[in-house]
Design a protein around this motif. Structure first.
Motif, PDB file in Angstrom:
ATOM      1  N   ILE A  69      19.609  38.707-102.651  1.00 51.79           N
ATOM      2  CA  ILE A  69      18.533  38.377-101.718  1.00 51.79           C
ATOM      3  C   ILE A  69      18.769  36.957-101.225  1.00 51.79           C
ATOM      4  CG2 ILE A  69      16.044  38.254-101.380  1.00 51.79           C
ATOM      5  CD1 ILE A  69      17.014  41.001-102.354  1.00 51.79           C
ATOM      6  N   VAL A  70      18.853  36.775 -99.933  1.00 52.07           N
ATOM      7  CA  VAL A  70      18.990  35.452 -99.332  1.00 52.07           C
ATOM      8  C   VAL A  70      17.640  35.061 -98.743  1.00 52.07           C
ATOM      9  CG1 VAL A  70      20.132  34.070 -97.558  1.00 52.07           C
ATOM     10  CG2 VAL A  70      21.425  35.818 -98.812  1.00 52.07           C
ATOM     11  N   VAL A  71      17.118  33.921 -99.170  1.00 54.33           N
ATOM     12  CA  VAL A  71      15.824  33.457 -98.665  1.00 54.33           C
ATOM     13  C   VAL A  71      16.086  32.556 -97.456  1.00 54.33           C
ATOM     14  CG1 VAL A  71      13.633  32.372 -99.232  1.00 54.33           C
ATOM     15  CG2 VAL A  71      14.944  33.550-101.023  1.00 54.33           C
ATOM     16  N   ALA A  72      15.852  33.082 -96.277  1.00 51.03           N
ATOM     17  CA  ALA A  72      16.238  32.405 -95.037  1.00 51.03           C
ATOM     18  C   ALA A  72      15.628  31.015 -94.908  1.00 51.03           C
ATOM     19  CB  ALA A  72      15.849  33.269 -93.842  1.00 51.03           C
ATOM     20  N   ASP A  73      14.344  30.890 -95.222  1.00 54.55           N
ATOM     21  CA  ASP A  73      13.659  29.606 -95.058  1.00 54.55           C
ATOM     22  C   ASP A  73      14.200  28.530 -95.985  1.00 54.55           C
ATOM     23  OD1 ASP A  73      11.742  30.651 -93.162  1.00 54.55           O
ATOM     24  OD2 ASP A  73      10.793  31.656 -94.852  1.00 54.55           O
ATOM     25  N   ALA A  74      14.846  28.938 -97.059  1.00 54.38           N
ATOM     26  CA  ALA A  74      15.348  27.999 -98.056  1.00 54.38           C
ATOM     27  C   ALA A  74      16.840  27.752 -97.912  1.00 54.38           C
ATOM     28  CB  ALA A  74      15.037  28.513 -99.460  1.00 54.38           C
ATOM     29  N   CYS A  75      17.399  28.124 -96.755  1.00 53.24           N
ATOM     30  CA  CYS A  75      18.801  27.865 -96.450  1.00 53.24           C
ATOM     31  C   CYS A  75      18.881  27.024 -95.181  1.00 53.24           C
ATOM     32  CB  CYS A  75      19.565  29.167 -96.247  1.00 53.24           C
ATOM     33  SG  CYS A  75      19.629  30.236 -97.701  1.00 53.24           S
ATOM     34  N   GLY A  76      19.930  26.225 -95.067  1.00 52.97           N
ATOM     35  CA  GLY A  76      20.068  25.388 -93.882  1.00 52.97           C
ATOM     36  C   GLY A  76      21.512  25.149 -93.519  1.00 52.97           C
ATOM     37  N   ASP A  77      21.715  24.676 -92.285  1.00 56.49           N
ATOM     38  CA  ASP A  77      23.067  24.445 -91.782  1.00 56.49           C
ATOM     39  C   ASP A  77      23.044  23.291 -90.780  1.00 56.49           C
ATOM     40  OD1 ASP A  77      25.854  24.948 -91.084  1.00 56.49           O
ATOM     41  OD2 ASP A  77      25.507  26.984 -91.784  1.00 56.49           O
ATOM     42  N   ARG A  78      24.231  22.893 -90.334  1.00 58.02           N
ATOM     43  CA  ARG A  78      24.336  21.787 -89.379  1.00 58.02           C
ATOM     44  C   ARG A  78      23.748  22.151 -88.014  1.00 58.02           C
ATOM     45  NH1 ARG A  78      27.751  17.728 -90.460  1.00 58.02           N
ATOM     46  NH2 ARG A  78      28.182  17.422 -88.244  1.00 58.02           N
ATOM     47  N   HIS A  79      23.778  23.421 -87.681  1.00 61.44           N
ATOM     48  CA  HIS A  79      23.310  23.873 -86.371  1.00 61.44           C
ATOM     49  C   HIS A  79      22.671  25.244 -86.533  1.00 61.44           C
ATOM     50  CE1 HIS A  79      23.443  25.194 -82.150  1.00 61.44           C
ATOM     51  NE2 HIS A  79      23.547  23.919 -81.829  1.00 61.44           N
ATOM     52  N   ASP A  80      21.711  25.550 -85.696  1.00 57.63           N
ATOM     53  CA  ASP A  80      20.990  26.809 -85.827  1.00 57.63           C
ATOM     54  C   ASP A  80      21.861  28.015 -85.500  1.00 57.63           C
ATOM     55  OD1 ASP A  80      18.406  28.093 -86.393  1.00 57.63           O
ATOM     56  OD2 ASP A  80      18.481  28.725 -84.293  1.00 57.63           O
ATOM     57  N   ALA A  81      22.881  27.838 -84.645  1.00 61.38           N
ATOM     58  CA  ALA A  81      23.710  28.979 -84.242  1.00 61.38           C
ATOM     59  C   ALA A  81      24.472  29.586 -85.426  1.00 61.38           C
ATOM     60  CB  ALA A  81      24.666  28.579 -83.119  1.00 61.38           C
ATOM     61  N   PRO A  82      25.257  28.793 -86.190  1.00 60.90           N
ATOM     62  CA  PRO A  82      25.922  29.393 -87.355  1.00 60.90           C
ATOM     63  C   PRO A  82      24.934  29.827 -88.428  1.00 60.90           C
ATOM     64  CG  PRO A  82      26.318  27.029 -87.276  1.00 60.90           C
ATOM     65  CD  PRO A  82      25.706  27.416 -85.973  1.00 60.90           C
ATOM     66  N   HIS A  83      23.820  29.121 -88.523  1.00 61.54           N
ATOM     67  CA  HIS A  83      22.779  29.503 -89.485  1.00 61.54           C
ATOM     68  C   HIS A  83      22.276  30.909 -89.195  1.00 61.54           C
ATOM     69  CE1 HIS A  83      19.179  29.210 -92.007  1.00 61.54           C
ATOM     70  NE2 HIS A  83      18.424  29.460 -90.947  1.00 61.54           N
ATOM     71  N   GLN A  84      21.862  31.147 -87.961  1.00 66.82           N
ATOM     72  CA  GLN A  84      21.315  32.451 -87.584  1.00 66.82           C
ATOM     73  C   GLN A  84      22.383  33.540 -87.608  1.00 66.82           C
ATOM     74  OE1 GLN A  84      18.223  33.136 -87.369  1.00 66.82           O
ATOM     75  NE2 GLN A  84      17.377  31.068 -87.319  1.00 66.82           N
ATOM     76  N   ALA A  85      23.592  33.219 -87.150  1.00 61.82           N
ATOM     77  CA  ALA A  85      24.661  34.215 -87.114  1.00 61.82           C
ATOM     78  C   ALA A  85      25.009  34.700 -88.512  1.00 61.82           C
ATOM     79  CB  ALA A  85      25.902  33.631 -86.437  1.00 61.82           C
ATOM     80  N   ASN A  86      25.052  33.787 -89.464  1.00 62.88           N
ATOM     81  CA  ASN A  86      25.411  34.171 -90.823  1.00 62.88           C
ATOM     82  C   ASN A  86      24.269  34.873 -91.545  1.00 62.88           C
ATOM     83  OD1 ASN A  86      28.264  33.165 -91.854  1.00 62.88           O
ATOM     84  ND2 ASN A  86      27.542  31.740 -90.299  1.00 62.88           N
ATOM     85  N   LEU A  87      23.031  34.490 -91.260  1.00 63.98           N
ATOM     86  CA  LEU A  87      21.902  35.250 -91.809  1.00 63.98           C
ATOM     87  C   LEU A  87      21.962  36.686 -91.300  1.00 63.98           C
ATOM     88  CD1 LEU A  87      18.898  32.748 -91.513  1.00 63.98           C
ATOM     89  CD2 LEU A  87      20.076  33.456 -93.611  1.00 63.98           C
ATOM     90  N   PHE A  88      22.237  36.851 -90.008  1.00 65.47           N
ATOM     91  CA  PHE A  88      22.325  38.180 -89.406  1.00 65.47           C
ATOM     92  C   PHE A  88      23.412  39.011 -90.084  1.00 65.47           C
ATOM     93  CE2 PHE A  88      23.935  41.290 -86.440  1.00 65.47           C
ATOM     94  CZ  PHE A  88      22.805  41.805 -85.832  1.00 65.47           C
ATOM     95  N   ASP A  89      24.581  38.411 -90.271  1.00 71.02           N
ATOM     96  CA  ASP A  89      25.703  39.155 -90.830  1.00 71.02           C
ATOM     97  C   ASP A  89      25.512  39.460 -92.310  1.00 71.02           C
ATOM     98  OD1 ASP A  89      28.270  40.284 -90.035  1.00 71.02           O
ATOM     99  OD2 ASP A  89      29.124  38.943 -91.538  1.00 71.02           O
ATOM    100  N   MET A  90      24.944  38.516 -93.054  1.00 70.55           N
ATOM    101  CA  MET A  90      24.673  38.784 -94.471  1.00 70.55           C
ATOM    102  C   MET A  90      23.662  39.911 -94.620  1.00 70.55           C
ATOM    103  SD  MET A  90      24.753  35.104 -96.475  1.00 70.55           S
ATOM    104  CE  MET A  90      23.744  34.161 -95.312  1.00 70.55           C
ATOM    105  N   LYS A  91      22.652  39.898 -93.769  1.00 71.44           N
ATOM    106  CA  LYS A  91      21.647  40.954 -93.824  1.00 71.44           C
ATOM    107  C   LYS A  91      22.256  42.302 -93.475  1.00 71.44           C
ATOM    108  CE  LYS A  91      17.151  42.337 -91.962  1.00 71.44           C
ATOM    109  NZ  LYS A  91      16.050  41.992 -91.032  1.00 71.44           N
TER     110      LYS A  91
END
Length: 210
Positions: free
Chosen positions: A165-187
């Motif tokens: 389980i990845v808790v999206a709100d408790a993860c962060g990155d340098r930029h929102d684009a790789p953050h969102q892309a990797n959340l999408f792919d992990m899900k």
């Protein structure tokens, strides 16, 4: 529905659900990401705040909590090709304040600290065998960065057989684009990606059950 969502719909949309006995893992919340003078600096205060709230509830639920920390020798030799490729990892050389845990995150005596040299919390560490010994069937992942060490740990956790389980709100990155892309792919392929609220709700059921 966007073209991307249409492309993935009914192909990669399965949910594995929460396990019965999870471990909360806080990945690499180091001062490096909070120091404006460090090349690794990112605006991730909200991710740390979220992870700390989850940690508090996890303590009440009496489930294992793991904190990971990047640790190298004085020359970075133990980091191998990763250290050679990613020069900002110099922030984790011995004696650097940037390599210490972020302010507000002090390891507790009951918590497990895993020192690692590579992206995954599982690669080259005893984490998998430790969790199996503790009887954990699942992991809740938080940390930095989403596209790096969180993703690598996610793939390895799933590969070791843990419900992930990845808790999206408790993860962060340098930029929102790789953050969102990797959340999408992990899900899509490796884990369930949930909100902090959903994770807290699940942890609360463990408190009640305990």
């Amino acid at each position: 529905m966007t073209d991307l969502q249409q492309n993935y719909a009914h192909v990669y949309n399965n949910s594995v659900g929460f396990g019965r006995y999870p471990c909360l893992i806080l990945i690499d919340f180091a001062q490096a990401y909070f120091d404006p003078d460090c090349p690794l600096y990112a605006e991730v205060d909200s991710a740390l705040a979220s992870a700390l709230r989850l940690r508090k509830t996890a303590q009440t639920a009496n489930i294992p909590i793991v904190l990971t920390k990047m640790t190298y020798d004085v020359a970075g030799v133990t980091g191998g090709r990763f250290f050679e490729k990613a020069k900002p990892l110099e922030a984790f050389l011995p004696g650097r304040a940037t390599g210490e845990f972020a302010k507000g995150l002090v390891p507790q005596p009951t918590e497990i600290v895993v020192e690692k040299q590579y992206p995954s919390a599982f690669f080259g560490t005893s984490l998998a065998s430790t969790l199996i010994c503790l009887g954990c069937d699942s992991v809740l992942l938080t940390g930095l960065t989403t596209s790096g060490c969180v993703r690598a740990s996610c793939v390895d956790a799933m590969s070791h057989g843990f419900r992930t389980i990845v808790v999206a709100d408790a993860c962060g990155d340098r930029h929102d684009a790789p953050h969102q892309a990797n959340l999408f792919d992990m899900k899509a392929k490796y884990a369930d990606v949930v909100s902090e609220a959903a994770a807290l709700e699940h942890l609360a059921t463990l408190v009640t059950r305990g």
